[in-house]
Design a protein around this motif. Sequence first.
Motif, PDB file in Angstrom:
ATOM      1  N   ALA A 181       0.828  -1.209   0.000  1.00  0.00           N
ATOM      2  CA  ALA A 181       0.000   0.000   0.000  1.00  0.00           C
ATOM      3  C   ALA A 181       0.864   1.261   0.000  1.00  0.00           C
ATOM      4  O   ALA A 181       0.594   2.221  -0.736  1.00  0.00           O
ATOM      5  N   ILE A 182       1.890   1.255   0.813  1.00  0.00           N
ATOM      6  CA  ILE A 182       2.803   2.414   0.871  1.00  0.00           C
ATOM      7  C   ILE A 182       3.502   2.604  -0.472  1.00  0.00           C
ATOM      8  O   ILE A 182       3.624   3.735  -0.969  1.00  0.00           O
ATOM      9  N   ASN A 183       3.925   1.507  -1.083  1.00  0.00           N
ATOM     10  CA  ASN A 183       4.596   1.592  -2.386  1.00  0.00           C
ATOM     11  C   ASN A 183       3.683   2.172  -3.465  1.00  0.00           C
ATOM     12  O   ASN A 183       4.135   2.923  -4.339  1.00  0.00           O
ATOM     13  N   ILE A 184       2.398   1.829  -3.404  1.00  0.00           N
ATOM     14  CA  ILE A 184       1.442   2.339  -4.384  1.00  0.00           C
ATOM     15  C   ILE A 184       1.171   3.822  -4.162  1.00  0.00           C
ATOM     16  O   ILE A 184       0.876   4.561  -5.093  1.00  0.00           O
ATOM     17  N   GLY A 185       1.293   4.262  -2.918  1.00  0.00           N
ATOM     18  CA  GLY A 185       1.019   5.660  -2.599  1.00  0.00           C
ATOM     19  C   GLY A 185      -0.188   5.875  -1.725  1.00  0.00           C
ATOM     20  O   GLY A 185      -0.673   6.996  -1.576  1.00  0.00           O
ATOM     21  N   TYR A 186      -0.689   4.800  -1.110  1.00  0.00           N
ATOM     22  CA  TYR A 186      -1.811   4.947  -0.187  1.00  0.00           C
ATOM     23  C   TYR A 186      -1.409   5.838   0.991  1.00  0.00           C
ATOM     24  O   TYR A 186      -0.281   5.751   1.491  1.00  0.00           O
ATOM     25  N   LYS A 187      -2.346   6.655   1.426  1.00  0.00           N
ATOM     26  CA  LYS A 187      -2.170   7.424   2.655  1.00  0.00           C
ATOM     27  C   LYS A 187      -3.042   6.875   3.783  1.00  0.00           C
ATOM     28  O   LYS A 187      -2.785   7.139   4.956  1.00  0.00           O
ATOM     29  N   LYS A 188      -4.073   6.110   3.388  1.00  0.00           N
ATOM     30  CA  LYS A 188      -4.992   5.568   4.388  1.00  0.00           C
ATOM     31  C   LYS A 188      -5.566   4.269   3.845  1.00  0.00           C
ATOM     32  O   LYS A 188      -5.843   4.144   2.649  1.00  0.00           O
ATOM     33  N   MET A 189      -5.764   3.291   4.720  1.00  0.00           N
ATOM     34  CA  MET A 189      -6.333   2.006   4.311  1.00  0.00           C
ATOM     35  C   MET A 189      -7.152   1.418   5.449  1.00  0.00           C
ATOM     36  O   MET A 189      -6.817   1.613   6.634  1.00  0.00           O
ATOM     37  N   THR A 190      -8.221   0.729   5.091  1.00  0.00           N
ATOM     38  CA  THR A 190      -9.034   0.024   6.078  1.00  0.00           C
ATOM     39  C   THR A 190      -9.014  -1.457   5.782  1.00  0.00           C
ATOM     40  O   THR A 190      -9.384  -1.887   4.679  1.00  0.00           O
ATOM     41  N   PHE A 191      -8.572  -2.246   6.744  1.00  0.00           N
ATOM     42  CA  PHE A 191      -8.722  -3.693   6.642  1.00  0.00           C
ATOM     43  C   PHE A 191     -10.157  -4.040   7.033  1.00  0.00           C
ATOM     44  O   PHE A 191     -10.623  -3.671   8.120  1.00  0.00           O
ATOM     45  N   THR A 192     -10.840  -4.724   6.131  1.00  0.00           N
ATOM     46  CA  THR A 192     -12.247  -5.065   6.359  1.00  0.00           C
ATOM     47  C   THR A 192     -12.424  -6.569   6.187  1.00  0.00           C
ATOM     48  O   THR A 192     -13.009  -7.031   5.199  1.00  0.00           O
ATOM     49  N   GLU A 193     -11.890  -7.318   7.146  1.00  0.00           N
ATOM     50  CA  GLU A 193     -12.025  -8.768   7.029  1.00  0.00           C
ATOM     51  C   GLU A 193     -13.485  -9.185   7.206  1.00  0.00           C
ATOM     52  O   GLU A 193     -14.251  -8.523   7.895  1.00  0.00           O
ATOM     53  N   HIS A 194     -13.848 -10.302   6.542  1.00  0.00           N
ATOM     54  CA  HIS A 194     -15.207 -10.816   6.669  1.00  0.00           C
ATOM     55  C   HIS A 194     -15.496 -11.124   8.135  1.00  0.00           C
ATOM     56  O   HIS A 194     -14.825 -11.957   8.757  1.00  0.00           O
ATOM     57  N   ALA A 195     -16.483 -10.454   8.694  1.00  0.00           N
ATOM     58  CA  ALA A 195     -16.831 -10.643  10.103  1.00  0.00           C
ATOM     59  C   ALA A 195     -17.337 -12.061  10.347  1.00  0.00           C
ATOM     60  O   ALA A 195     -17.942 -12.673   9.446  1.00  0.00           O
TER      61      ALA A 195
END
Length: 272
Positions: free
Chosen positions: A28-42
Amino acid sequence: MSIFDGHIHSPFCPHGSTDSFEKYIEQAINIGYKKMTFTEHAPLPNTFTDPVPLKDSAMEMNNLDRYINQLNKLKFQYKDHIQIHIGLEVDYIEGFERETKDLLNNWGNALDDSILSVHFLKCPNNQFICLDYSPASFEDLVHQFSSIQDVYKSYYRTVQMSIDSDLGHFKPKRIGHFTLVRKFQKLFPRTFDDSQLIEDILMKLGELHYSIDVNGAGLFKPYCKELYPPIRWVRKAIEMNIPIVYGSDAHQSDQLGQGLSQICKEIDLSNL
């Protein structure tokens, strides 16, 4: 552009890859993301039987605490590089609202951001089928409902129910891939127009000030080849002042960013 990906899975996904959290984050950092949410299947409700053959639709309940604890450590470890949110992709399952509400009440304080999605449809015989599991499962739905059009109507009706449902204070206010029923559209082509069904969903989302997951995964599904929802409906959502959030729906680290370039050709995400 500041990239936020609000729909990412993890090594805790039983039908995904074993890529580590760190591998996702570094990518994600390599792509240029500044923010990410992990949304695993509950975790699914205890009283609900997962209809897929390997019973691997969602994370096990006994892993939820470990999932959250690991992400809390990584939030601190990477705080100078990227903002990490802890989330879940929560299944709306017709008739199991009480159990889902209990899950959210018990764990909601530990979450930053989540998605509400429909994967399971209740058939006329009260059997549940996972509509996006395989072409065979979708064909089974068509058999159960007697027509492709009735499958679509049931799916969008269930999405409407998810939006209207009382899942408590921690209910997710972002609806995941709400045209998922189109995943196998090239194998099961429509002979009808589902525009009104989609527009009805957008009207409901606008009334309740919910947001939508603009999901890149559909572009890479061989029998779909379009965003969930398609660009024309993303534009319509923006016209209606419905917030949109890009989601890669990555189930392995190299899927991060999928569909993002195509979306950016059509939509200026920097203004949203």
